[in-house]
Scaffold this motif. Structure first.
Motif, PDB file in Angstrom:
ATOM      1  N   GLU A  90       0.840  -1.205   0.000  1.00 43.38           N
ATOM      2  CA  GLU A  90       0.000   0.000   0.000  1.00 43.38           C
ATOM      3  C   GLU A  90       0.869   1.247   0.000  1.00 43.38           C
ATOM      4  N   ALA A  91       1.900   1.213   0.850  1.00 44.22           N
ATOM      5  CA  ALA A  91       2.785   2.381   0.949  1.00 44.22           C
ATOM      6  C   ALA A  91       3.438   2.629  -0.403  1.00 44.22           C
ATOM      7  N   ASN A  92       3.824   1.542  -1.057  1.00 48.98           N
ATOM      8  CA  ASN A  92       4.462   1.670  -2.365  1.00 48.98           C
ATOM      9  C   ASN A  92       3.495   2.202  -3.402  1.00 48.98           C
ATOM     10  N   THR A 249      18.901  -2.594   3.054  1.00 48.82           N
ATOM     11  CA  THR A 249      19.552  -1.818   1.987  1.00 48.82           C
ATOM     12  C   THR A 249      20.853  -1.200   2.512  1.00 48.82           C
ATOM     13  N   THR A 250      20.793  -0.649   3.723  1.00 47.93           N
ATOM     14  CA  THR A 250      21.985   0.020   4.270  1.00 47.93           C
ATOM     15  C   THR A 250      23.042  -1.006   4.668  1.00 47.93           C
ATOM     16  N   ARG A 251      22.579  -2.115   5.264  1.00 43.32           N
ATOM     17  CA  ARG A 251      23.523  -3.169   5.677  1.00 43.32           C
ATOM     18  C   ARG A 251      24.318  -3.657   4.456  1.00 43.32           C
ATOM     19  N   CYS A 285      30.334   4.197  -4.977  1.00 39.29           N
ATOM     20  CA  CYS A 285      30.292   2.825  -4.427  1.00 39.29           C
ATOM     21  C   CYS A 285      28.921   2.212  -4.686  1.00 39.29           C
ATOM     22  N   LEU A 286      27.861   2.988  -4.496  1.00 40.75           N
ATOM     23  CA  LEU A 286      26.511   2.448  -4.710  1.00 40.75           C
ATOM     24  C   LEU A 286      26.251   2.146  -6.189  1.00 40.75           C
ATOM     25  N   ARG A 287      26.849   2.949  -7.063  1.00 42.19           N
ATOM     26  CA  ARG A 287      26.729   2.650  -8.505  1.00 42.19           C
ATOM     27  C   ARG A 287      27.487   1.376  -8.845  1.00 42.19           C
ATOM     28  N   MET A 296      10.651  -3.926  -8.283  1.00 44.72           N
ATOM     29  CA  MET A 296       9.579  -4.664  -8.962  1.00 44.72           C
ATOM     30  C   MET A 296       8.462  -3.723  -9.408  1.00 44.72           C
ATOM     31  N   ARG A 297       8.016  -3.931 -10.626  1.00 43.00           N
ATOM     32  CA  ARG A 297       6.875  -3.200 -11.160  1.00 43.00           C
ATOM     33  C   ARG A 297       6.012  -4.188 -11.934  1.00 43.00           C
ATOM     34  N   ALA A 298       4.753  -3.810 -12.249  1.00 42.06           N
ATOM     35  CA  ALA A 298       3.884  -4.674 -13.056  1.00 42.06           C
ATOM     36  C   ALA A 298       3.220  -3.832 -14.135  1.00 42.06           C
ATOM     37  N   LEU A 346      20.462   6.793 -10.290  1.00 43.77           N
ATOM     38  CA  LEU A 346      19.213   6.128  -9.900  1.00 43.77           C
ATOM     39  C   LEU A 346      19.404   5.267  -8.646  1.00 43.77           C
ATOM     40  N   ASN A 347      20.532   5.439  -7.948  1.00 44.95           N
ATOM     41  CA  ASN A 347      20.820   4.601  -6.775  1.00 44.95           C
ATOM     42  C   ASN A 347      19.664   4.568  -5.779  1.00 44.95           C
ATOM     43  N   PHE A 348      18.948   5.693  -5.648  1.00 46.86           N
ATOM     44  CA  PHE A 348      17.864   5.764  -4.657  1.00 46.86           C
ATOM     45  C   PHE A 348      16.498   5.825  -5.330  1.00 46.86           C
ATOM     46  N   LEU A 360      19.922   9.698   5.550  1.00 43.73           N
ATOM     47  CA  LEU A 360      20.422   8.760   6.557  1.00 43.73           C
ATOM     48  C   LEU A 360      21.276   7.668   5.906  1.00 43.73           C
ATOM     49  N   ALA A 361      20.857   7.219   4.731  1.00 39.64           N
ATOM     50  CA  ALA A 361      21.579   6.163   4.024  1.00 39.64           C
ATOM     51  C   ALA A 361      22.990   6.634   3.658  1.00 39.64           C
ATOM     52  N   ARG A 362      23.079   7.815   3.064  1.00 39.41           N
ATOM     53  CA  ARG A 362      24.389   8.315   2.632  1.00 39.41           C
ATOM     54  C   ARG A 362      25.274   8.596   3.833  1.00 39.41           C
TER      55      ARG A 362
HETATM   56  C1  HEM Z   1      22.057   2.870   1.046  1.00 38.26           C
HETATM   57  C2  HEM Z   1      20.874   2.513   1.521  1.00 38.26           C
HETATM   58  C3  HEM Z   1      19.575   2.672   0.784  1.00 38.26           C
HETATM   59  C4  HEM Z   1      19.313   2.470  -0.547  1.00 38.26           C
HETATM   60  C5  HEM Z   1      20.295   2.029  -1.646  1.00 38.26           C
HETATM   61  C6  HEM Z   1      17.901   2.746  -0.742  1.00 38.26           C
HETATM   62  C7  HEM Z   1      17.254   2.669  -1.961  1.00 38.26           C
HETATM   63  C8  HEM Z   1      15.918   2.909  -2.151  1.00 38.26           C
HETATM   64  C9  HEM Z   1      15.242   2.812  -3.419  1.00 38.26           C
HETATM   65  C10 HEM Z   1      15.909   2.434  -4.738  1.00 38.26           C
HETATM   66  C11 HEM Z   1      13.940   3.126  -3.222  1.00 38.26           C
HETATM   67  C12 HEM Z   1      12.852   3.200  -4.294  1.00 38.26           C
HETATM   68  C13 HEM Z   1      12.062   1.913  -4.313  1.00 38.26           C
HETATM   69  C14 HEM Z   1      11.093   1.856  -5.477  1.00 38.26           C
HETATM   70  O1  HEM Z   1      10.927   2.821  -6.230  1.00 38.26           O
HETATM   71  O2  HEM Z   1      10.481   0.777  -5.654  1.00 38.26           O
HETATM   72  C15 HEM Z   1      13.766   3.398  -1.803  1.00 38.26           C
HETATM   73  C16 HEM Z   1      12.571   3.715  -1.199  1.00 38.26           C
HETATM   74  C17 HEM Z   1      12.431   3.931   0.150  1.00 38.26           C
HETATM   75  N1  HEM Z   1      13.439   4.024   1.072  1.00 38.26           N
HETATM   76 FE1  HEM Z   1      15.409   3.687   0.751  1.00 38.26          FE
HETATM   77  N2  HEM Z   1      17.346   3.108   0.459  1.00 38.26           N
HETATM   78  C18 HEM Z   1      18.332   3.094   1.404  1.00 38.26           C
HETATM   79  C19 HEM Z   1      18.206   3.406   2.739  1.00 38.26           C
HETATM   80  C20 HEM Z   1      17.040   3.838   3.324  1.00 38.26           C
HETATM   81  C21 HEM Z   1      16.925   4.246   4.708  1.00 38.26           C
HETATM   82  C22 HEM Z   1      18.087   4.343   5.703  1.00 38.26           C
HETATM   83  C23 HEM Z   1      15.600   4.525   4.933  1.00 38.26           C
HETATM   84  C24 HEM Z   1      14.912   5.006   6.173  1.00 38.26           C
HETATM   85  C25 HEM Z   1      15.276   4.705   7.385  1.00 38.26           C
HETATM   86  C26 HEM Z   1      14.887   4.291   3.683  1.00 38.26           C
HETATM   87  C27 HEM Z   1      13.537   4.454   3.505  1.00 38.26           C
HETATM   88  C28 HEM Z   1      12.879   4.283   2.310  1.00 38.26           C
HETATM   89  C29 HEM Z   1      11.422   4.367   2.178  1.00 38.26           C
HETATM   90  C30 HEM Z   1      10.427   4.623   3.312  1.00 38.26           C
HETATM   91  C31 HEM Z   1      11.146   4.142   0.816  1.00 38.26           C
HETATM   92  C32 HEM Z   1       9.769   4.078   0.166  1.00 38.26           C
HETATM   93  C33 HEM Z   1       9.395   5.417  -0.383  1.00 38.26           C
HETATM   94  C34 HEM Z   1       8.033   5.390  -1.024  1.00 38.26           C
HETATM   95  O3  HEM Z   1       7.615   4.341  -1.538  1.00 38.26           O
HETATM   96  O4  HEM Z   1       7.398   6.449  -1.036  1.00 38.26           O
HETATM   97  N3  HEM Z   1      15.805   3.882   2.725  1.00 38.26           N
HETATM   98  N4  HEM Z   1      14.998   3.286  -1.186  1.00 38.26           N
END
Ligand code: HEM
Length: 407
Positions: A90-92, A249-251, A285-287, A296-298, A346-348, A360-362
Protein backbone atom coordinates in the motif's frame (compact mmCIF):
# COMPACT_ATOMS: atom_id res chain seq x y z
CA UNK A 1 18.06 -27.50 -12.02
CA UNK A 2 20.67 -25.00 -13.12
CA UNK A 3 19.38 -21.53 -13.99
CA UNK A 4 20.56 -19.44 -16.95
CA UNK A 5 23.21 -16.90 -15.93
CA UNK A 6 20.87 -13.92 -16.40
CA UNK A 7 18.22 -15.44 -14.11
CA UNK A 8 17.46 -13.24 -11.05
CA UNK A 9 17.86 -16.23 -8.73
CA UNK A 10 21.07 -17.57 -10.27
CA UNK A 11 24.26 -17.30 -8.26
CA UNK A 12 26.04 -15.92 -11.36
CA UNK A 13 23.64 -13.00 -11.68
CA UNK A 14 23.69 -12.23 -7.95
CA UNK A 15 27.47 -12.24 -7.59
CA UNK A 16 28.50 -11.02 -11.02
CA UNK A 17 25.72 -9.53 -13.16
CA UNK A 18 28.20 -7.91 -15.60
CA UNK A 19 27.83 -10.43 -18.46
CA UNK A 20 24.07 -9.76 -18.39
CA UNK A 21 24.70 -6.00 -18.30
CA UNK A 22 26.94 -6.33 -21.38
CA UNK A 23 24.26 -8.29 -23.19
CA UNK A 24 21.57 -5.73 -22.27
CA UNK A 25 23.70 -2.69 -23.09
CA UNK A 26 24.87 -4.35 -26.29
CA UNK A 27 21.29 -4.09 -27.62
CA UNK A 28 19.46 -7.05 -26.05
CA UNK A 29 17.64 -5.32 -23.18
CA UNK A 30 14.21 -6.44 -21.88
CA UNK A 31 15.37 -10.01 -21.36
CA UNK A 32 12.42 -12.39 -20.93
CA UNK A 33 12.12 -14.72 -17.93
CA UNK A 34 9.06 -16.76 -19.04
CA UNK A 35 8.49 -18.70 -15.80
CA UNK A 36 8.05 -15.40 -13.94
CA UNK A 37 6.25 -13.64 -16.82
CA UNK A 38 9.17 -11.33 -16.21
CA UNK A 39 11.05 -8.72 -18.19
CA UNK A 40 14.54 -7.77 -16.98
CA UNK A 41 15.42 -4.16 -17.74
CA UNK A 42 18.97 -2.79 -17.45
CA UNK A 43 19.23 0.30 -19.73
CA UNK A 44 19.40 3.63 -17.88
CA UNK A 45 16.66 5.45 -19.84
CA UNK A 46 14.22 2.54 -19.69
CA UNK A 47 14.83 1.91 -15.97
CA UNK A 48 14.30 5.59 -15.20
CA UNK A 49 11.11 5.77 -17.27
CA UNK A 50 9.64 2.62 -15.72
CA UNK A 51 10.45 3.55 -12.10
CA UNK A 52 7.51 5.91 -12.18
CA UNK A 53 5.39 5.23 -15.29
CA UNK A 54 1.61 5.71 -15.62
CA UNK A 55 1.15 2.27 -17.22
CA UNK A 56 2.97 0.34 -14.48
CA UNK A 57 2.03 -0.46 -10.91
CA UNK A 58 4.42 -0.75 -7.97
CA UNK A 59 2.50 -3.80 -6.77
CA UNK A 60 3.90 -7.02 -8.30
CA UNK A 61 0.64 -8.85 -7.48
CA UNK A 62 -0.95 -6.87 -10.30
CA UNK A 63 1.11 -9.07 -12.63
CA UNK A 64 -0.46 -12.19 -11.14
CA UNK A 65 2.22 -12.76 -8.51
CA UNK A 66 0.32 -14.58 -5.73
CA UNK A 67 -3.30 -15.60 -6.38
CA UNK A 68 -6.18 -14.75 -4.02
CA UNK A 69 -6.57 -18.27 -2.54
CA UNK A 70 -2.85 -18.49 -1.85
CA UNK A 71 -2.93 -15.02 -0.24
CA UNK A 72 -5.85 -16.03 2.02
CA UNK A 73 -3.97 -19.17 3.13
CA UNK A 74 -0.90 -17.11 3.89
CA UNK A 75 -2.87 -14.50 5.83
CA UNK A 76 -4.28 -17.28 8.01
CA UNK A 77 -0.91 -18.84 8.78
CA UNK A 78 1.18 -15.65 9.02
CA UNK A 79 -1.30 -12.86 9.86
CA UNK A 80 1.19 -10.31 11.20
CA UNK A 81 3.68 -10.89 8.43
CA UNK A 82 1.06 -10.63 5.70
CA UNK A 83 -0.47 -7.46 7.12
CA UNK A 84 3.03 -5.93 7.17
CA UNK A 85 3.57 -6.99 3.55
CA UNK A 86 0.25 -5.43 2.54
CA UNK A 87 1.16 -2.22 4.33
CA UNK A 88 4.39 -2.10 2.37
CA UNK A 89 2.58 -2.65 -0.90
CA UNK A 90 0.00 0.00 0.00
CA UNK A 91 2.79 2.38 0.95
CA UNK A 92 4.46 1.67 -2.36
CA UNK A 93 1.28 2.02 -4.39
CA UNK A 94 0.34 5.23 -2.68
CA UNK A 95 3.72 6.81 -2.59
CA UNK A 96 2.15 9.87 -4.17
CA UNK A 97 -0.23 10.14 -1.27
CA UNK A 98 1.13 12.22 1.49
CA UNK A 99 0.79 9.82 4.45
CA UNK A 100 4.19 8.09 4.26
CA UNK A 101 5.95 11.22 3.10
CA UNK A 102 4.22 13.47 5.66
CA UNK A 103 4.89 11.15 8.53
CA UNK A 104 8.47 10.44 7.62
CA UNK A 105 9.35 14.03 6.76
CA UNK A 106 11.22 14.45 10.09
CA UNK A 107 14.15 12.92 8.23
CA UNK A 108 14.63 16.35 6.68
CA UNK A 109 14.31 18.53 9.77
CA UNK A 110 17.59 20.20 10.80
CA UNK A 111 17.30 19.00 14.44
CA UNK A 112 16.81 15.40 13.33
CA UNK A 113 19.68 15.60 10.84
CA UNK A 114 22.03 16.69 13.67
CA UNK A 115 20.77 13.85 15.82
CA UNK A 116 21.28 11.38 12.96
CA UNK A 117 24.84 12.55 12.54
CA UNK A 118 25.67 12.03 16.23
CA UNK A 119 23.87 8.69 16.43
CA UNK A 120 25.48 7.26 13.30
CA UNK A 121 28.97 8.27 14.49
CA UNK A 122 28.40 6.74 17.94
CA UNK A 123 27.05 3.48 16.51
CA UNK A 124 29.81 3.08 13.92
CA UNK A 125 32.47 3.65 16.61
CA UNK A 126 30.88 1.02 18.86
CA UNK A 127 29.85 -1.66 16.38
CA UNK A 128 32.92 -1.43 14.15
CA UNK A 129 35.48 -1.59 16.97
CA UNK A 130 36.76 -4.99 15.70
CA UNK A 131 38.23 -3.22 12.64
CA UNK A 132 40.64 -1.58 15.11
CA UNK A 133 41.63 -4.63 17.10
CA UNK A 134 41.37 -7.72 14.84
CA UNK A 135 43.76 -8.97 12.15
CA UNK A 136 41.02 -10.79 10.22
CA UNK A 137 37.22 -10.52 10.26
CA UNK A 138 34.02 -10.97 8.29
CA UNK A 139 32.74 -7.54 7.20
CA UNK A 140 29.16 -8.85 6.86
CA UNK A 141 29.02 -9.95 10.50
CA UNK A 142 30.87 -6.90 11.77
CA UNK A 143 28.76 -4.15 10.16
CA UNK A 144 25.35 -5.82 10.10
CA UNK A 145 24.14 -4.26 13.33
CA UNK A 146 24.94 -0.68 12.31
CA UNK A 147 21.67 0.24 10.55
CA UNK A 148 19.46 -1.58 13.06
CA UNK A 149 21.10 0.08 16.06
CA UNK A 150 20.96 3.45 14.29
CA UNK A 151 17.25 3.21 13.50
CA UNK A 152 16.41 1.79 16.90
CA UNK A 153 18.14 4.72 18.66
CA UNK A 154 16.65 7.29 16.29
CA UNK A 155 13.17 5.93 16.84
CA UNK A 156 13.73 6.39 20.56
CA UNK A 157 13.89 2.77 21.71
CA UNK A 158 16.08 3.15 24.77
CA UNK A 159 19.29 1.10 24.40
CA UNK A 160 19.33 0.09 28.03
CA UNK A 161 15.90 -1.54 27.90
CA UNK A 162 14.67 -5.04 27.19
CA UNK A 163 12.73 -3.56 24.23
CA UNK A 164 15.99 -2.62 22.48
CA UNK A 165 17.22 -6.21 22.84
CA UNK A 166 13.92 -7.58 21.58
CA UNK A 167 13.96 -5.22 18.61
CA UNK A 168 17.56 -5.97 17.63
CA UNK A 169 17.21 -9.72 18.02
CA UNK A 170 13.89 -10.12 16.20
CA UNK A 171 14.54 -7.84 13.20
CA UNK A 172 16.90 -10.19 11.26
CA UNK A 173 14.34 -13.05 11.36
CA UNK A 174 11.65 -10.65 10.24
CA UNK A 175 13.68 -9.40 7.26
CA UNK A 176 14.51 -12.95 6.17
CA UNK A 177 10.80 -13.86 6.17
CA UNK A 178 9.57 -10.88 4.13
CA UNK A 179 11.54 -11.99 1.09
CA UNK A 180 8.79 -12.98 -1.43
CA UNK A 181 10.45 -16.38 -1.93
CA UNK A 182 11.18 -17.16 1.75
CA UNK A 183 10.65 -20.76 2.89
CA UNK A 184 7.68 -21.64 5.14
CA UNK A 185 10.09 -22.24 7.99
CA UNK A 186 11.58 -18.76 7.61
CA UNK A 187 8.07 -17.30 7.48
CA UNK A 188 7.13 -19.08 10.71
CA UNK A 189 10.12 -17.49 12.44
CA UNK A 190 9.36 -14.13 10.82
CA UNK A 191 5.76 -14.21 12.09
CA UNK A 192 7.02 -14.47 15.68
CA UNK A 193 9.59 -11.74 15.00
CA UNK A 194 7.02 -9.45 13.35
CA UNK A 195 4.73 -9.72 16.40
CA UNK A 196 7.62 -8.79 18.68
CA UNK A 197 8.62 -5.81 16.52
CA UNK A 198 5.03 -4.55 16.41
CA UNK A 199 4.73 -4.87 20.16
CA UNK A 200 8.00 -3.01 20.79
CA UNK A 201 7.07 -0.23 18.37
CA UNK A 202 3.51 -0.03 19.75
CA UNK A 203 4.91 0.34 23.28
CA UNK A 204 7.33 3.03 22.07
CA UNK A 205 4.48 4.93 20.38
CA UNK A 206 2.31 4.67 23.50
CA UNK A 207 5.14 5.81 25.71
CA UNK A 208 6.00 8.81 23.51
CA UNK A 209 2.36 9.84 23.29
CA UNK A 210 2.38 10.21 27.05
CA UNK A 211 5.89 11.55 27.26
CA UNK A 212 7.09 13.25 24.02
CA UNK A 213 10.85 13.57 23.44
CA UNK A 214 13.04 14.69 20.55
CA UNK A 215 13.19 11.30 18.79
CA UNK A 216 11.66 10.24 15.48
CA UNK A 217 8.65 8.51 17.01
CA UNK A 218 7.72 11.66 18.95
CA UNK A 219 8.02 13.72 15.75
CA UNK A 220 5.96 11.25 13.74
CA UNK A 221 3.26 11.34 16.46
CA UNK A 222 3.25 15.14 16.35
CA UNK A 223 2.68 15.10 12.58
CA UNK A 224 0.03 12.38 12.90
CA UNK A 225 -1.78 14.53 15.49
CA UNK A 226 -1.68 17.51 13.15
CA UNK A 227 -3.20 15.39 10.36
CA UNK A 228 -5.77 13.92 12.72
CA UNK A 229 -6.47 10.86 10.54
CA UNK A 230 -3.80 8.35 11.57
CA UNK A 231 -4.69 5.55 13.98
CA UNK A 232 -1.97 4.23 16.33
CA UNK A 233 -2.02 0.94 14.41
CA UNK A 234 -1.33 2.62 11.05
CA UNK A 235 1.40 4.64 12.71
CA UNK A 236 3.13 1.51 13.96
CA UNK A 237 2.84 -0.12 10.53
CA UNK A 238 4.42 2.91 8.86
CA UNK A 239 7.33 2.62 11.30
CA UNK A 240 7.71 -1.06 10.42
CA UNK A 241 7.86 -0.11 6.71
CA UNK A 242 10.52 2.46 7.56
CA UNK A 243 12.62 -0.08 9.40
CA UNK A 244 12.17 -2.66 6.63
CA UNK A 245 13.03 -0.20 3.84
CA UNK A 246 16.08 1.23 5.57
CA UNK A 247 17.86 -1.65 7.25
CA UNK A 248 18.84 -4.33 4.75
CA UNK A 249 19.55 -1.82 1.99
CA UNK A 250 21.99 0.02 4.27
CA UNK A 251 23.52 -3.17 5.68
CA UNK A 252 24.31 -4.42 2.16
CA UNK A 253 25.41 -1.00 0.88
CA UNK A 254 27.99 -0.60 3.64
CA UNK A 255 29.32 -4.14 3.15
CA UNK A 256 29.57 -3.79 -0.63
CA UNK A 257 31.18 -0.34 -0.30
CA UNK A 258 33.95 -1.83 1.88
CA UNK A 259 34.42 -4.59 -0.72
CA UNK A 260 34.71 -2.03 -3.54
CA UNK A 261 37.14 0.17 -1.65
CA UNK A 262 39.43 -2.69 -0.63
CA UNK A 263 39.44 -3.97 -4.21
CA UNK A 264 40.70 -0.57 -5.42
CA UNK A 265 43.75 0.18 -3.24
CA UNK A 266 44.94 3.17 -5.27
CA UNK A 267 41.58 4.91 -5.12
CA UNK A 268 41.38 4.00 -1.44
CA UNK A 269 44.71 5.72 -0.75
CA UNK A 270 43.66 8.82 -2.73
CA UNK A 271 40.46 8.97 -0.69
CA UNK A 272 42.35 8.50 2.55
CA UNK A 273 44.37 11.61 1.67
CA UNK A 274 41.41 13.69 0.50
CA UNK A 275 38.17 13.09 2.39
CA UNK A 276 36.42 15.94 0.56
CA UNK A 277 35.70 13.30 -2.09
CA UNK A 278 33.91 11.03 0.36
CA UNK A 279 30.36 12.14 -0.48
CA UNK A 280 30.81 11.44 -4.17
CA UNK A 281 32.69 8.24 -3.34
CA UNK A 282 29.61 6.96 -1.48
CA UNK A 283 27.46 7.43 -4.59
CA UNK A 284 30.14 5.84 -6.78
CA UNK A 285 30.29 2.82 -4.43
CA UNK A 286 26.51 2.45 -4.71
CA UNK A 287 26.73 2.65 -8.50
CA UNK A 288 29.62 0.20 -8.69
CA UNK A 289 28.08 -2.46 -6.40
CA UNK A 290 24.41 -1.77 -5.78
CA UNK A 291 22.61 -3.46 -2.86
CA UNK A 292 19.44 -3.54 -4.98
CA UNK A 293 19.00 -6.44 -7.37
CA UNK A 294 15.65 -5.40 -8.82
CA UNK A 295 12.86 -2.92 -8.18
CA UNK A 296 9.58 -4.66 -8.96
CA UNK A 297 6.88 -3.20 -11.16
CA UNK A 298 3.88 -4.67 -13.06
CA UNK A 299 2.53 -3.58 -16.44
CA UNK A 300 -1.16 -2.67 -16.09
CA UNK A 301 -1.90 -2.30 -19.82
CA UNK A 302 -0.22 -2.84 -23.19
CA UNK A 303 2.01 0.13 -23.86
CA UNK A 304 4.99 1.25 -25.86
CA UNK A 305 8.29 2.46 -24.52
CA UNK A 306 10.83 3.85 -26.91
CA UNK A 307 9.48 1.79 -29.83
CA UNK A 308 9.17 -1.40 -27.78
CA UNK A 309 5.83 -3.12 -27.07
CA UNK A 310 5.29 -4.05 -23.43
CA UNK A 311 2.32 -6.34 -22.88
CA UNK A 312 -0.09 -6.11 -19.95
CA UNK A 313 0.45 -8.42 -16.97
CA UNK A 314 4.25 -8.58 -16.95
CA UNK A 315 6.44 -8.50 -13.91
CA UNK A 316 8.95 -5.78 -14.78
CA UNK A 317 12.25 -6.05 -12.95
CA UNK A 318 14.32 -2.87 -13.00
CA UNK A 319 18.05 -3.19 -12.34
CA UNK A 320 19.39 0.00 -10.77
CA UNK A 321 22.89 -1.44 -10.93
CA UNK A 322 22.43 -2.22 -14.62
CA UNK A 323 21.39 1.41 -15.16
CA UNK A 324 24.52 2.54 -13.31
CA UNK A 325 26.65 0.43 -15.66
CA UNK A 326 25.04 1.78 -18.85
CA UNK A 327 28.06 3.06 -20.81
CA UNK A 328 25.99 5.64 -22.71
CA UNK A 329 25.45 7.46 -19.40
CA UNK A 330 28.47 6.36 -17.33
CA UNK A 331 31.45 5.94 -19.70
CA UNK A 332 33.79 3.03 -18.87
CA UNK A 333 31.46 1.80 -16.13
CA UNK A 334 34.01 -0.81 -15.00
CA UNK A 335 36.26 2.05 -13.81
CA UNK A 336 35.69 2.86 -10.12
CA UNK A 337 36.10 6.61 -10.14
CA UNK A 338 35.29 8.70 -7.08
CA UNK A 339 35.43 11.86 -9.23
CA UNK A 340 32.78 10.59 -11.65
CA UNK A 341 29.86 12.87 -12.53
CA UNK A 342 26.95 11.06 -10.89
CA UNK A 343 24.19 13.56 -11.47
CA UNK A 344 20.99 11.74 -12.39
CA UNK A 345 22.00 8.66 -10.41
CA UNK A 346 19.21 6.13 -9.90
CA UNK A 347 20.82 4.60 -6.78
CA UNK A 348 17.86 5.76 -4.66
CA UNK A 349 15.14 5.31 -7.26
CA UNK A 350 13.38 7.97 -9.27
CA UNK A 351 10.15 9.96 -9.15
CA UNK A 352 7.32 9.70 -6.64
CA UNK A 353 8.79 6.71 -4.76
CA UNK A 354 12.27 8.21 -4.38
CA UNK A 355 13.97 6.93 -1.22
CA UNK A 356 12.78 8.73 1.90
CA UNK A 357 15.87 7.79 3.87
CA UNK A 358 18.45 9.04 1.39
CA UNK A 359 20.14 11.40 3.85
CA UNK A 360 20.42 8.76 6.56
CA UNK A 361 21.58 6.16 4.02
CA UNK A 362 24.39 8.32 2.63
CA UNK A 363 25.40 9.36 6.11
CA UNK A 364 25.75 5.76 7.28
CA UNK A 365 27.74 4.57 4.26
CA UNK A 366 29.94 7.70 4.38
CA UNK A 367 30.61 7.42 8.12
CA UNK A 368 31.52 3.77 7.82
CA UNK A 369 33.90 4.42 4.91
CA UNK A 370 35.49 7.32 6.84
CA UNK A 371 36.01 4.96 9.78
CA UNK A 372 37.53 2.30 7.52
CA UNK A 373 39.90 4.86 6.00
CA UNK A 374 40.99 5.88 9.50
CA UNK A 375 41.53 2.37 10.80
CA UNK A 376 42.27 -0.06 7.99
CA UNK A 377 45.92 -0.45 6.96
CA UNK A 378 46.83 -0.04 3.27
CA UNK A 379 47.64 -3.75 3.00
CA UNK A 380 44.15 -4.86 4.15
CA UNK A 381 42.68 -7.19 1.53
CA UNK A 382 39.53 -9.11 0.70
CA UNK A 383 39.90 -12.91 0.79
CA UNK A 384 38.20 -13.40 -2.56
CA UNK A 385 37.51 -17.12 -2.32
CA UNK A 386 35.76 -16.67 1.04
CA UNK A 387 33.05 -14.39 -0.39
CA UNK A 388 29.59 -15.97 -0.39
CA UNK A 389 26.23 -14.83 -1.76
CA UNK A 390 22.61 -15.91 -1.26
CA UNK A 391 20.90 -15.76 -4.66
CA UNK A 392 17.37 -16.35 -3.29
CA UNK A 393 16.40 -12.71 -2.90
CA UNK A 394 14.66 -10.94 -5.75
CA UNK A 395 15.05 -7.40 -4.48
CA UNK A 396 18.49 -7.40 -2.87
CA UNK A 397 22.01 -8.58 -3.71
CA UNK A 398 22.50 -10.54 -0.52
CA UNK A 399 26.21 -10.98 0.25
CA UNK A 400 26.54 -13.38 3.18
CA UNK A 401 30.29 -13.43 3.88
CA UNK A 402 33.08 -10.96 3.09
CA UNK A 403 36.22 -12.07 4.90
CA UNK A 404 39.12 -9.64 5.00
CA UNK A 405 42.58 -9.75 6.50
CA UNK A 406 44.66 -6.90 7.83
CA UNK A 407 48.14 -8.43 8.11
C1 HEM B 1 22.06 2.87 1.05
C2 HEM B 1 20.87 2.51 1.52
C3 HEM B 1 19.58 2.67 0.78
C4 HEM B 1 19.31 2.47 -0.55
C5 HEM B 1 20.30 2.03 -1.65
C6 HEM B 1 17.90 2.75 -0.74
C7 HEM B 1 17.25 2.67 -1.96
C8 HEM B 1 15.92 2.91 -2.15
C9 HEM B 1 15.24 2.81 -3.42
C10 HEM B 1 15.91 2.43 -4.74
C11 HEM B 1 13.94 3.13 -3.22
C12 HEM B 1 12.85 3.20 -4.29
C13 HEM B 1 12.06 1.91 -4.31
C14 HEM B 1 11.09 1.86 -5.48
O1 HEM B 1 10.93 2.82 -6.23
O2 HEM B 1 10.48 0.78 -5.65
C15 HEM B 1 13.77 3.40 -1.80
C16 HEM B 1 12.57 3.72 -1.20
C17 HEM B 1 12.43 3.93 0.15
N1 HEM B 1 13.44 4.02 1.07
FE1 HEM B 1 15.41 3.69 0.75
N2 HEM B 1 17.35 3.11 0.46
C18 HEM B 1 18.33 3.09 1.40
C19 HEM B 1 18.21 3.41 2.74
C20 HEM B 1 17.04 3.84 3.32
C21 HEM B 1 16.93 4.25 4.71
C22 HEM B 1 18.09 4.34 5.70
C23 HEM B 1 15.60 4.53 4.93
C24 HEM B 1 14.91 5.01 6.17
C25 HEM B 1 15.28 4.70 7.38
C26 HEM B 1 14.89 4.29 3.68
C27 HEM B 1 13.54 4.45 3.50
C28 HEM B 1 12.88 4.28 2.31
C29 HEM B 1 11.42 4.37 2.18
C30 HEM B 1 10.43 4.62 3.31
C31 HEM B 1 11.15 4.14 0.82
C32 HEM B 1 9.77 4.08 0.17
C33 HEM B 1 9.39 5.42 -0.38
C34 HEM B 1 8.03 5.39 -1.02
O3 HEM B 1 7.61 4.34 -1.54
O4 HEM B 1 7.40 6.45 -1.04
N3 HEM B 1 15.80 3.88 2.72
N4 HEM B 1 15.00 3.29 -1.19
Amino acid sequence: MSLPSHHPFSIEYTANPHPTFERAHGGDDFIEVPEMQGLLVHGYEAVRALCDHPSVSRNPMDAGFGDAAEMAKRAERWPTLESAALQMIEANENSNSSLMRDLLAPDFRPGMIRKMDETVHEVVEEVCAPFRSERALDVVKTVQEVPLRVISRLLGIDDATQDANLFLSSAPDYFRGINPVASDEDRDKAEVAAKTMYEVLARTVENRRANPQTDMVSQVIEIANQRGDVSPDVLVRVLVVLVAAGTDTTRLSTTLAVKTLLSHPQEMEALREDRSKLKNAVMECLRFESPTKYLMRASMEDFELDGREIPRGRLILLSLMGAGWDPTVYPEPERFDVDRDLRGSLNFGFGSGYCLGVHLARLQVGTLLDFILDHLPSNARVIEDGITWDPGNLSLREITALPIEMP
